[in-house]
Design an enzyme around this catalytic site. Structure first.
Site, PDB file in Angstrom:
ATOM      1  CD  GLU A 269      19.424  38.528  43.352  1.00  0.00           C
ATOM      2  OE1 GLU A 269      19.407  38.055  44.499  1.00  0.00           O
ATOM      3  OE2 GLU A 269      19.635  37.857  42.320  1.00  0.00           O
ATOM      4  CB  ALA A 270      19.689  44.012  47.547  1.00  0.00           C
TER       5      ALA A 270
ATOM      6  CD  GLU B 193      48.369  45.568  39.463  1.00  0.00           C
ATOM      7  OE1 GLU B 193      47.862  45.534  38.339  1.00  0.00           O
ATOM      8  OE2 GLU B 193      48.131  44.744  40.357  1.00  0.00           O
TER       9      GLU B 193
ATOM     10  CB  CYS C  66      48.507  42.206  43.702  1.00  0.00           C
ATOM     11  SG  CYS C  66      47.088  42.653  42.727  1.00  0.00           S
TER      12      CYS C  66
ATOM     13  CG  ASN D  37      29.908  41.019  36.249  1.00  0.00           C
ATOM     14  OD1 ASN D  37      29.007  41.868  36.184  1.00  0.00           O
ATOM     15  ND2 ASN D  37      29.746  39.769  35.885  1.00  0.00           N
TER      16      ASN D  37
ATOM     17  CB  THR E 237      36.733  43.762  42.688  1.00  0.00           C
ATOM     18  OG1 THR E 237      37.038  43.808  41.287  1.00  0.00           O
ATOM     19  CG2 THR E 237      35.635  42.759  42.923  1.00  0.00           C
TER      20      THR E 237
ATOM     21  CB  SER F 135      41.680  36.058  38.309  1.00  0.00           C
ATOM     22  OG  SER F 135      40.463  36.428  38.916  1.00  0.00           O
TER      23      SER F 135
ATOM     24  CG  HIS G   5      46.289  40.025  46.925  1.00  0.00           C
ATOM     25  ND1 HIS G   5      46.340  41.387  46.894  1.00  0.00           N
ATOM     26  CD2 HIS G   5      45.563  39.643  45.826  1.00  0.00           C
ATOM     27  CE1 HIS G   5      45.707  41.817  45.807  1.00  0.00           C
ATOM     28  NE2 HIS G   5      45.219  40.784  45.158  1.00  0.00           N
TER      29      HIS G   5
ATOM     30  CE  LYS H 171      33.479  31.666  47.986  1.00  0.00           C
ATOM     31  NZ  LYS H 171      32.964  31.588  46.632  1.00  0.00           N
TER      32      LYS H 171
ATOM     33  CG  ASN I 174      42.499  44.606  44.926  1.00  0.00           C
ATOM     34  OD1 ASN I 174      43.501  44.625  45.649  1.00  0.00           O
ATOM     35  ND2 ASN I 174      42.369  43.780  43.906  1.00  0.00           N
TER      36      ASN I 174
HETATM   37  N1  CAA Z   1      23.412  38.223  47.434  1.00  0.00           N
HETATM   38  C1  CAA Z   1      24.462  37.544  47.924  1.00  0.00           C
HETATM   39  N2  CAA Z   1      25.434  37.013  47.140  1.00  0.00           N
HETATM   40  C2  CAA Z   1      25.324  37.161  45.814  1.00  0.00           C
HETATM   41  C3  CAA Z   1      24.234  37.831  45.229  1.00  0.00           C
HETATM   42  C4  CAA Z   1      23.251  38.381  46.105  1.00  0.00           C
HETATM   43  N3  CAA Z   1      22.204  39.061  45.639  1.00  0.00           N
HETATM   44  N4  CAA Z   1      24.405  37.821  43.890  1.00  0.00           N
HETATM   45  C5  CAA Z   1      25.554  37.149  43.639  1.00  0.00           C
HETATM   46  N5  CAA Z   1      26.117  36.761  44.797  1.00  0.00           N
HETATM   47  C6  CAA Z   1      27.371  36.039  44.992  1.00  0.00           C
HETATM   48  C7  CAA Z   1      27.574  34.889  44.031  1.00  0.00           C
HETATM   49  O1  CAA Z   1      26.885  33.726  44.471  1.00  0.00           O
HETATM   50  C8  CAA Z   1      29.082  34.738  44.085  1.00  0.00           C
HETATM   51  O2  CAA Z   1      29.450  34.098  45.274  1.00  0.00           O
HETATM   52  P1  CAA Z   1      30.140  32.647  45.236  1.00  0.00           P
HETATM   53  O3  CAA Z   1      31.317  32.730  44.319  1.00  0.00           O
HETATM   54  O4  CAA Z   1      30.545  32.447  46.655  1.00  0.00           O
HETATM   55  O5  CAA Z   1      29.100  31.710  44.763  1.00  0.00           O
HETATM   56  C9  CAA Z   1      29.561  36.192  44.251  1.00  0.00           C
HETATM   57  O6  CAA Z   1      28.424  36.933  44.670  1.00  0.00           O
HETATM   58  C10 CAA Z   1      30.111  36.797  42.961  1.00  0.00           C
HETATM   59  O7  CAA Z   1      29.137  36.741  41.991  1.00  0.00           O
HETATM   60  P2  CAA Z   1      29.395  36.080  40.565  1.00  0.00           P
HETATM   61  O8  CAA Z   1      29.910  34.689  40.705  1.00  0.00           O
HETATM   62  O9  CAA Z   1      28.169  36.306  39.755  1.00  0.00           O
HETATM   63  O10 CAA Z   1      30.623  36.860  39.979  1.00  0.00           O
HETATM   64  P3  CAA Z   1      30.702  38.199  39.150  1.00  0.00           P
HETATM   65  O11 CAA Z   1      30.338  37.938  37.749  1.00  0.00           O
HETATM   66  O12 CAA Z   1      30.004  39.293  39.841  1.00  0.00           O
HETATM   67  O13 CAA Z   1      32.272  38.474  39.186  1.00  0.00           O
HETATM   68  C11 CAA Z   1      34.475  38.590  40.032  1.00  0.00           C
HETATM   69  C12 CAA Z   1      33.003  38.421  40.385  1.00  0.00           C
HETATM   70  C13 CAA Z   1      34.916  37.459  39.114  1.00  0.00           C
HETATM   71  C14 CAA Z   1      35.290  38.557  41.291  1.00  0.00           C
HETATM   72  C15 CAA Z   1      34.661  39.955  39.319  1.00  0.00           C
HETATM   73  O14 CAA Z   1      34.287  40.982  40.204  1.00  0.00           O
HETATM   74  C16 CAA Z   1      36.080  40.199  38.844  1.00  0.00           C
HETATM   75  O15 CAA Z   1      36.457  39.803  37.756  1.00  0.00           O
HETATM   76  N6  CAA Z   1      36.937  40.911  39.673  1.00  0.00           N
HETATM   77  C17 CAA Z   1      38.328  41.214  39.324  1.00  0.00           C
HETATM   78  C18 CAA Z   1      39.222  39.990  39.392  1.00  0.00           C
HETATM   79  C19 CAA Z   1      39.480  39.518  40.791  1.00  0.00           C
HETATM   80  O16 CAA Z   1      39.280  40.226  41.757  1.00  0.00           O
HETATM   81  N7  CAA Z   1      39.994  38.286  40.914  1.00  0.00           N
HETATM   82  C20 CAA Z   1      40.357  37.728  42.185  1.00  0.00           C
HETATM   83  C21 CAA Z   1      41.563  36.816  42.110  1.00  0.00           C
HETATM   84  S1  CAA Z   1      42.886  37.575  41.160  1.00  0.00           S
HETATM   85  C22 CAA Z   1      43.709  38.589  42.253  1.00  0.00           C
HETATM   86  O17 CAA Z   1      43.621  38.424  43.427  1.00  0.00           O
HETATM   87  C23 CAA Z   1      44.528  39.687  41.685  1.00  0.00           C
HETATM   88  C24 CAA Z   1      43.807  40.973  41.857  1.00  0.00           C
HETATM   89  O18 CAA Z   1      43.955  41.653  42.845  1.00  0.00           O
HETATM   90  C25 CAA Z   1      42.915  41.413  40.794  1.00  0.00           C
END
Ligand code: CAA
EC number: 2.3.3.10
Length: 457
Positions: free
Chosen positions: A31-32, A83, A117, A155, A159, A209, A252, A261, A330
């Site tokens: 989705e956009a 890392e 990180c 997903n 990132t 995470s 970070h 958040k 990132n």
């Molecule tokens: N318009 C606006 N917002 C939308 C949307 C749309 N069309 N579709 C989805 N969203 C929003 C969702 O509502 C959600 O927001 P909220 O959490 O605020 O409700 C957000 O977009 C993300 O969507 P999902 O919850 O569906 O999540 P996802 O399945 O896309 O996965 C993720 C997101 C978990 C971050 C994934 O990208 C991921 O695993 N990333 C790597 C791990 C990571 O970055 N972890 C962060 C903490 S760990 C850390 O900091 C160490 C590090 O560097 C990795």
């Protein structure tokens, strides 16, 4: 001990190409707004196959040394946080010693530090600890952090990102580490880790995470506050520490929405510790006061109320620090320090003078610390603070000069990186004109896995 040990100068490197997150949303059929609004990311930088962690670090160190015009023998310690491991034994630091060869300076302590990180922060702490110890020989330290953040299709892929930051550490710094003020939290978690040594990609439990990150933030903030309040008490100040005491707060940044958040989460911590007549900002939060802490990490209503209550504070204290992360993604160990550079590039020395900058470092697995910098008072033209701020002011212009690549080209590059990872007896294909001038790149990997680098003029 030397006074005001901290950051004297810094240099940021990011790849010369990026993919637009709107293009990626279309390409991935999501989705956009999912990446651009949901994650808060507009562009993602990525490396060609000609770049690896060694080349990134070579470039950023060389650029810092050239700009500061410091003699190579003025450095007595060099620490690398990363890392992005391409060798289980040989440190990136040893490759960087190549740059010091002509100076004859081999008396340089420090090697690589790894925990997701967090390695850059551990390196910064090591450098500062050295400088405040009996082993310090009066010379500068260099802290280098860099990573290539890539994920398999799915997903987590939007990132990603890549980059490196080098920092010159010394006394009388315009950004001095505040002594005795580190709140740390470490525990054993499998939220993000890299057990597969044959691949650049991590294993990620994305939702876990996020919870680990927020829990670590709570713990670090609590212990940072306890430490500063103890210092205050000794100085005769008896009041709670709150976000108001941090003029700026950087984090970070795995993706920018996470940081918004997180800032909100600090406000929630202040709210939970407050009682009676509370801040006007907290009014929408009363309904959440009695929630069990574990339930607060996934409560969407609380999320919304917190984002609303903290919006102005976020805009004032944190938003400017996200410029590089928004446009590049990132950078793992260098992410926090890229945020610091962004903050400096969006404020004048006068704005920053005398302020306290809070910094939260998180490395999955997990290791986290919240600490702070005190900015010097002197913002006069030519002062160390003014020089530091001016040195990063071209960040937006440099980001704008990158080349936009299509999602197809990005995917092809990811496929090439998979194909060439740990390949021997080869020279990476590609045109070095696609790299920024002055960039180091991987020229050849021989049959014994020995890597040879060259520098683009
Ligand atoms: N318009 C606006 N917002 C939308 C949307 C749309 N069309 N579709 C989805 N969203 C929003 C969702 O509502 C959600 O927001 P909220 O959490 O605020 O409700 C957000 O977009 C993300 O969507 P999902 O919850 O569906 O999540 P996802 O399945 O896309 O996965 C993720 C997101 C978990 C971050 C994934 O990208 C991921 O695993 N990333 C790597 C791990 C990571 O970055 N972890 C962060 C903490 S760990 C850390 O900091 C160490 C590090 O560097 C990795």
């Amino acid at each position: 001990w030397p006074k005001d040990v901290g950051i004297l100068a810094m240099e940021v490197y990011f790849p010369a190409q990026y993919v637009d997150q709107t293009d990626l949303e279309k390409y991935n059929n999501v989705e956009a707004g999912k990446y651009t609004v949901g994650l808060g990311q507009t562009h993602m930088g990525f490396c060609s196959v000609q770049e690896d962690i060694n080349s990134l670090c070579l470039t950023v160190v060389q650029r810092l040394m050239e700009r500061t015009q410091l003699p190579w023998d003025a450095v007595g310690r060099l620490e690398v946080g990363t890392e992005t491991i391409i060798d289980k034994s040989k440190a990136v630091k040893t490759v960087l010693m190549e740059l010091f060869q002509d100076s004859g300076n081999t008396d340089i302590e420090g090697i690589d530090t790894t925990n997701a990180c967090y390695g850059g922060t551990a390196s910064l702490f090591n450098a500062a600890n050295w400088m405040e110890s009996s082993y310090w020989d009066g010379r500068y330290a260099l802290v280098v952090c860099g990573d290539i953040a890539v994920y398999p299709n799915g997903n987590a892929r939007p990132t990603g990102g890549a980059g490196a930051v080098a920092m010159l550490i010394g006394p009388k710094a315009p950004l001095a580490l505040e002594q005795g003020l580190r709140g740390t939290h470490m525990e054993n978690a499998y939220d993000f880790y890299k057990p597969n040594l044959a691949s650049e990609y991590p294993m990620v439990d994305g939702k876990l995470s996020i919870q680990c990150y927020l829990r670590a933030l709570d713990r670090c903030y609590t212990s940072y506050r306890q430490k500063i309040q103890k210092q205050w008490k000794q100085a005769g100040i008896d009041r709670p520490f709150t976000l108001d005491d941090l003029q700026y707060m950087i984090f970070h940044t795995p993706f920018c929405k996470m940081v918004q958040k997180s800032l909100a989460r600090l406000m929630f911590n202040d709210f939970r510790s407050s009682s009676g007549d509370t801040h006007a900002l907290y009014q929408g939060l009363e309904a959440f006061r009695e929630l069990k802490l574990e339930d607060t990490y996934t409560n969407k209503d609380l999320d919304k109320a917190l984002l609303k209550a903290s919006l102005d504070t976020f805009n004032k204290k944190t938003k400017a620090s996200l410029y590089l992360s928004t446009h590049n993604g990132n950078m793992y160990t260098s992410s926090l320090y890229g945020c610091l550079a962004s903050l400096l590039s969006h404020h004048s020395a006068q704005d920053l003078a005398g302020s306290r900058i809070g910094a939260f470092s998180y490395g999955s697995g997990l290791a986290a610390s919240l600490f702070s910098f005190r900015v010097s008072q002197d913002a006069s033209p030519g002062s160390p603070l003014d020089t530091l701020v001016n040195s990063v002011s071209d960040l937006p212009k440099r980001l704008a000069s990158r080349k936009r690549m299509s999602p197809e080209e990005f995917t092809e590059t990811m496929n090439q990186r998979e194909q060439f990872y740990h390949k021997v007896n080869f020279s990476p294909p590609g045109d070095t004109n696609n790299l920024f001038p002055g960039t180091w790149y991987l020229e050849r990997v021989d049959e014994m896995h020995r890597r040879k680098y060259a520098r683009r003029p």
